[in-house]
Design an enzyme around this catalytic site. Sequence first.
Site, PDB file in Angstrom:
ATOM      1  N   ASP A  74       0.829  -1.208   0.000  1.00 44.24           N
ATOM      2  CA  ASP A  74       0.000   0.000   0.000  1.00 44.24           C
ATOM      3  C   ASP A  74       0.860   1.254   0.000  1.00 44.24           C
ATOM      4  OD1 ASP A  74      -2.538  -0.878   0.034  1.00 44.24           O
ATOM      5  OD2 ASP A  74      -2.984  -0.249   2.084  1.00 44.24           O
ATOM      6  N   LYS A 101      -3.006   3.242  -3.331  1.00 43.88           N
ATOM      7  CA  LYS A 101      -2.944   4.684  -3.557  1.00 43.88           C
ATOM      8  C   LYS A 101      -3.682   5.372  -2.432  1.00 43.88           C
ATOM      9  CE  LYS A 101      -6.566   4.385  -7.050  1.00 43.88           C
ATOM     10  NZ  LYS A 101      -7.770   5.013  -6.727  1.00 43.88           N
ATOM     11  N   MET A 128     -10.086   9.357   7.422  1.00 46.61           N
ATOM     12  CA  MET A 128     -10.327   9.939   6.098  1.00 46.61           C
ATOM     13  C   MET A 128     -11.124  11.237   6.155  1.00 46.61           C
ATOM     14  SD  MET A 128     -10.871   6.419   3.947  1.00 46.61           S
ATOM     15  CE  MET A 128     -11.323   5.319   5.275  1.00 46.61           C
TER      16      MET A 128
HETATM   17  N1  SAH Z   1      -5.961   0.577   7.719  1.00 40.08           N
HETATM   18  C1  SAH Z   1      -5.596   1.909   8.117  1.00 40.08           C
HETATM   19  C2  SAH Z   1      -6.619   2.943   7.675  1.00 40.08           C
HETATM   20  C3  SAH Z   1      -6.690   3.102   6.173  1.00 40.08           C
HETATM   21  S1  SAH Z   1      -7.766   4.365   5.679  1.00 40.08           S
HETATM   22  C4  SAH Z   1      -5.432   1.930   9.645  1.00 40.08           C
HETATM   23  O1  SAH Z   1      -5.748   0.966  10.301  1.00 40.08           O
HETATM   24  O2  SAH Z   1      -4.936   2.936  10.175  1.00 40.08           O
HETATM   25  C5  SAH Z   1      -6.671   5.745   5.531  1.00 40.08           C
HETATM   26  C6  SAH Z   1      -6.918   6.745   6.653  1.00 40.08           C
HETATM   27  O3  SAH Z   1      -6.272   6.293   7.829  1.00 40.08           O
HETATM   28  C7  SAH Z   1      -6.363   8.125   6.413  1.00 40.08           C
HETATM   29  O4  SAH Z   1      -7.253   8.905   5.649  1.00 40.08           O
HETATM   30  C8  SAH Z   1      -6.265   8.653   7.824  1.00 40.08           C
HETATM   31  O5  SAH Z   1      -7.524   9.049   8.301  1.00 40.08           O
HETATM   32  C9  SAH Z   1      -5.855   7.403   8.583  1.00 40.08           C
HETATM   33  N2  SAH Z   1      -4.413   7.309   8.807  1.00 40.08           N
HETATM   34  C10 SAH Z   1      -3.564   6.405   8.280  1.00 40.08           C
HETATM   35  N3  SAH Z   1      -2.315   6.575   8.755  1.00 40.08           N
HETATM   36  C11 SAH Z   1      -2.376   7.613   9.612  1.00 40.08           C
HETATM   37  C12 SAH Z   1      -1.426   8.273  10.459  1.00 40.08           C
HETATM   38  N4  SAH Z   1      -0.160   7.879  10.505  1.00 40.08           N
HETATM   39  N5  SAH Z   1      -1.861   9.308  11.213  1.00 40.08           N
HETATM   40  C13 SAH Z   1      -3.142   9.705  11.189  1.00 40.08           C
HETATM   41  N6  SAH Z   1      -4.083   9.125  10.414  1.00 40.08           N
HETATM   42  C14 SAH Z   1      -3.707   8.096   9.650  1.00 40.08           C
END
Ligand code: SAH
Length: 256
Positions: free
Chosen positions: A34, A55, A163
Amino acid sequence: MGTVIFVSAGPGAADLITLRGARALARADVVLADALADPQLRELAPDARWIAVGKRGFEHSAKQTEINALLVRMAREHAVVVRLKGGDASVFGRLEEELLALQQAGIASEVVPGVTAALAAAAQAQRPLTRRGRGRSVSLTTAMTEAHELQAARSADTEVFYMAGRQLAALGRQLLGAGWPADTPTLVVSRAGCADAITSEHRVAELAAAALLHRGRPTVVTVGAGAAALGSCRAASTASPKIEVLPTPAPGLARA
Ligand code: SAH
């Protein structure tokens, strides 16, 4: 016929992957990665062919279908295929579609859990997600729907929105509409767990003010009990609009 191991990469810093995930990477023949995964994770899979498939933002179903097909093809050609996903694979990661594709093709799979963004944000800000007596439930919510509409509700003592980065102003309005009091504490954390993480604190009514600070970065918004300052017995209330950027705690994330 090989096995597909879904490895949760953690929120973006390479050292937040689990040991089990790192061991799976070391065994991988192919890695389908990813976009949010730290490129440094490549070092954990020295012998693997590395294919970037993810993406940022909303994944269209056509693209998802291609990923499913690639996953099945790779598993037919290699012994160990790692599907590396940001955060935890089970949280807003399109895991259902990919598991189903493998199941339909008769391919074995395994899922390695990881640190999801909500947990990384709580650790970053040192604000526990649950609080004794007043923060008994946590909900993980995506601010995006298929129709790209924002939807916010009030379904738990602490609500963490994924998101939502591009629509903080709209999220603030929706939260007020959903019944959260204007002075509800709200924590916005972007790039949680990474050395350049940013944390800011707002009342729900002033959430829009966070937009510029976190623009263009993966961001989660924590609302309610789990966002409150330590020791405050309920929603922390401030008389005047305030953006407080919390000091980033010593990261302990020395990058090689
Ligand atoms: N599977 C991932 C989420 C994927 S959706 C998880 O468990 O974290 C993608 C969203 O995750 C982003 O839009 C944001 O809201 C959040 N996200 C992912 N990495 C992040 C980070 N390091 N800090 C804050 N938000 C994050």
